[in-house]
Scaffold this active site. Structure first.
Site, PDB file in Angstrom:
ATOM      1  N   LEU A 162       0.880  -1.158   0.000  1.00  0.00           N
ATOM      2  CA  LEU A 162       0.000   0.000   0.000  1.00  0.00           C
ATOM      3  C   LEU A 162       0.920   1.211   0.000  1.00  0.00           C
ATOM      4  O   LEU A 162       1.978   1.192   0.624  1.00  0.00           O
ATOM      5  CB  LEU A 162      -0.882   0.020   1.254  1.00  0.00           C
ATOM      6  CG  LEU A 162      -1.912  -1.094   1.352  1.00  0.00           C
ATOM      7  CD1 LEU A 162      -2.621  -1.048   2.698  1.00  0.00           C
ATOM      8  CD2 LEU A 162      -2.920  -0.960   0.226  1.00  0.00           C
ATOM      9  N   ASP A 163       0.541   2.233  -0.706  1.00  0.00           N
ATOM     10  CA  ASP A 163       1.429   3.370  -0.834  1.00  0.00           C
ATOM     11  C   ASP A 163       1.574   4.134   0.475  1.00  0.00           C
ATOM     12  O   ASP A 163       0.773   3.986   1.392  1.00  0.00           O
ATOM     13  CB  ASP A 163       0.931   4.293  -1.938  1.00  0.00           C
ATOM     14  CG  ASP A 163       1.166   3.673  -3.291  1.00  0.00           C
ATOM     15  OD1 ASP A 163       2.246   3.089  -3.482  1.00  0.00           O
ATOM     16  OD2 ASP A 163       0.265   3.746  -4.137  1.00  0.00           O
ATOM     17  N   PHE A 164       2.639   4.939   0.510  1.00  0.00           N
ATOM     18  CA  PHE A 164       2.973   5.735   1.682  1.00  0.00           C
ATOM     19  C   PHE A 164       1.741   6.472   2.226  1.00  0.00           C
ATOM     20  O   PHE A 164       1.475   6.478   3.416  1.00  0.00           O
ATOM     21  CB  PHE A 164       4.068   6.735   1.280  1.00  0.00           C
ATOM     22  CG  PHE A 164       4.601   7.560   2.399  1.00  0.00           C
ATOM     23  CD1 PHE A 164       5.457   7.004   3.337  1.00  0.00           C
ATOM     24  CD2 PHE A 164       4.272   8.904   2.512  1.00  0.00           C
ATOM     25  CE1 PHE A 164       5.967   7.761   4.376  1.00  0.00           C
ATOM     26  CE2 PHE A 164       4.773   9.678   3.546  1.00  0.00           C
ATOM     27  CZ  PHE A 164       5.623   9.105   4.484  1.00  0.00           C
ATOM     28  N   ALA A 185      -1.398   5.794   1.679  1.00  0.00           N
ATOM     29  CA  ALA A 185      -2.617   4.997   1.759  1.00  0.00           C
ATOM     30  C   ALA A 185      -2.664   4.265   3.087  1.00  0.00           C
ATOM     31  O   ALA A 185      -1.634   3.986   3.698  1.00  0.00           O
ATOM     32  CB  ALA A 185      -2.662   4.004   0.613  1.00  0.00           C
ATOM     33  N   ARG A 204      -2.326   5.422  -6.036  1.00  0.00           N
ATOM     34  CA  ARG A 204      -1.522   6.473  -6.621  1.00  0.00           C
ATOM     35  C   ARG A 204      -2.154   6.955  -7.913  1.00  0.00           C
ATOM     36  O   ARG A 204      -2.059   8.125  -8.253  1.00  0.00           O
ATOM     37  CB  ARG A 204      -0.097   5.993  -6.854  1.00  0.00           C
ATOM     38  CG  ARG A 204       0.737   6.246  -5.630  1.00  0.00           C
ATOM     39  CD  ARG A 204       2.034   5.510  -5.690  1.00  0.00           C
ATOM     40  NE  ARG A 204       2.813   5.860  -6.857  1.00  0.00           N
ATOM     41  CZ  ARG A 204       3.755   5.066  -7.350  1.00  0.00           C
ATOM     42  NH1 ARG A 204       3.946   3.892  -6.811  1.00  0.00           N
ATOM     43  NH2 ARG A 204       4.452   5.444  -8.380  1.00  0.00           N
TER      44      ARG A 204
END
Lengths: 65, 427
Positions: free
Chosen positions: B277-279, B281, B362
């Site tokens: 999971l992105d930074f 998120a 993203r």
């Protein structure tokens, strides 16, 4: 009537993936892979000379139409 | 259409291609799957009388078969089924087009397989012979011809099968891929193991091995990483983590930002996040030292979609969806979702399947739609500091299957458009 370049055209047309020179050599019983490449070049020239809508492209050292 | 007079050459082309493409064991395995799908590997093994793992990997790689789910029996083995590519490759309209075979293709119940193999060699032989028949029948005429030609050269097919079975029986531990061994020991993911190999950090019996496909015998060979022997096979552990915003899904961040591993209680063994999971998120993340599971879930070969539930700040209207579906070009390449749909009437929640790259959020961000934290009403301010544990805990009961539908085929009501499981949930 069925010249080697006609057969090659049929091979490229009928194949769903690029055809390797070695395979062309095997199927057409050519003396070497270079002979197969020469034949591909011959066919390519014919396509160009006759303004055909098909062109032969090489993919990773293989040939495809 | 090609003219009839070139047909002889085309037949020759088809033959030389298929010969190099599918080995006889592969064709045999494929036929068993085609006629008995969905079928598990123990069942295929029992029918063939030999281990089919390598062959199955090969078929998966060629996309002729795929994982359909898991069987509700001991060990919950994967079930395999054939793909659309299989139908295309064999010129079949659908499975009903498979040639009918006389006689029953007997699949020995794997639970009783060992017993059968010892007590009733005849029936195992029959199953193998049936499988071979099916293999021939399933192939199109050109391939079937190629198989027969091979068999004529190699001698009676059954003799060869028996020989192979004996061979497998006498070699107790065939070498396996080093990347797999390292993954089993929890040292890294399979891909990470390939990087270790490439960096020359892995030695087998003292010699550096670099090739990604390098094999070794985990019992007989001395395998070291950075000069240290392998740890014993670690008990598999799974941790469900609610990843807050502001954490990198990684074991280490070169920029020194906090990583999800920091959220685990100290003393937790070496775990890897499955997927990311992105930074910015937040959401559910699975961490494990089960490298095999990680590989199965993440490797594109298995085509397990990552399904994200995304809440965005601005309302998403139905007419916005085509733009969402086009995906976005991210710094590391294009990310195109397989499907996007709105799941809440207020149009604020979207779901996206992304098999290529798990960067849907993203994608959303690049459209100028910031993700919201939490599932509360819009505008709820994210807390300044991330949620601390009990954010991390072990999955309880059937929760692991829940978090990973791929592992269990659970999650009946939360499935992707092509019946795919949900992996990540971003709230």
């Amino acid at each position: 009537m069925t010249e080697p370049h006609d057969v090659l055209e049929a091979l490229l047309f009928a194949s769903d993936a690029p055809v390797e020179a070695a395979l062309i050599q095997e199927v057409l019983e050519l003396p070497s892979a270079d002979a197969a490449r020469a034949l591909v070049q011959d066919l390519r020239t014919r396509f160009e000379d006759q303004d055909r809508v098909l062109q032969i492209i090489e993919a990773g050292g293989d040939s495809a139409s | 259409m090609t003219r009839p007079e070139v047909a002889p050459w085309l037949v020759k082309l088809a033959r030389s291609k298929t010969k190099s493409r599918l080995s006889r064991p592969a064709l045999e395995t494929l036929a068993i799957i085609a006629y008995r799908q969905p079928v598990s590997r123990p069942e295929v093994d029992a029918a063939r009388g030999v281990n089919s793992e390598g062959v199955l990997d090969n078929l998966l790689e060629r996309r002729l078969v795929r994982i359909a789910g898991r069987k509700d029996s001991a060990g919950r083995p994967f079930l395999y089924e054939t793909t659309r590519e299989f139908l295309v490759a064999f010129g079949l309209r659908d499975l009903g087009d498979l040639p009918k075979v006389d006689g029953e293709l007997v699949l020995v119940d794997p639970g009783a397989a060992a017993e059968t193999a010892i007590g009733d060699a005849d029936s195992a032989d029959t199953a193998r012979a049936d499988a071979t028949d099916a293999a021939r029948a399933a192939a199109d005429p050109v391939i079937a011809e190629a198989v027969v030609t091979d068999a004529a050269v190699a001698g009676p097919a059954s003799a060869e099968l028996t020989e192979r079975a004996v061979e497998t029986g006498t070699s107790p531990l065939p070498p396996i891929r080093i990347s797999k061994i390292l993954a089993q020991r929890g040292l890294s993911s399979r891909r990470g193991a390939e990087a270790l190999l490439g960096a020359g950090r892995v030695r087998i019996n003292g010699a550096i091995r670099r090739e990604p496909g390098a094999q070794a015998d985990p019992e007989g060979d001395v395998i070291t990483v950075d000069g240290r022997p392998l740890p014993p096979i670690a008990a598999h552990r799974y941790v469900l983590l609610h990843k807050p915003r502001g954490y990198v899904t990684s074991r280490r961040d070169p920029e020194g930002r906090p990583v999800v591993i920091d959220l685990l209680p100290s003393g937790t063994e070496r775990l890897f996040p499955v997927g990311r999971l992105d930074f910015d998120a937040e959401g559910l993340l699975l961490l494990t030292n089960d490298g095999e599971l990680g590989n199965r879930l993440l490797h594109p070969r298995y085509e397990i979609p990552r399904v994200y539930e995304v809440q965005v700040e601005r309302q998403v209207l139905a007419e916005d969806l085509p733009r969402w579906r086009r995906g976005a070009v991210l710094p590391d390449g294009p990310a195109v979702p397989r499907a996007v749909r709105i799941i809440r009437g207020d149009g604020r929640r979207g779901r996206a399947d992304d098999v290529a790259r798990g960067h849907v959020c993203r994608g959303a961000l690049s459209r100028g739609q910031a993700l919201l934290q939490g599932s509360g009403p819009s505008g709820a301010a994210p807390p300044a500091r991330p949620v601390r544990p009990p954010a991390a805990r072990e999955p309880a009961g059937r929760e692991l299957p829940r978090a990973h539908g791929a592992r269990a085929g659970g999650l009946n009501n939360l499935r992707g458009p092509d019946d795919s499981p949900i992996l990540h949930r971003i709230r």
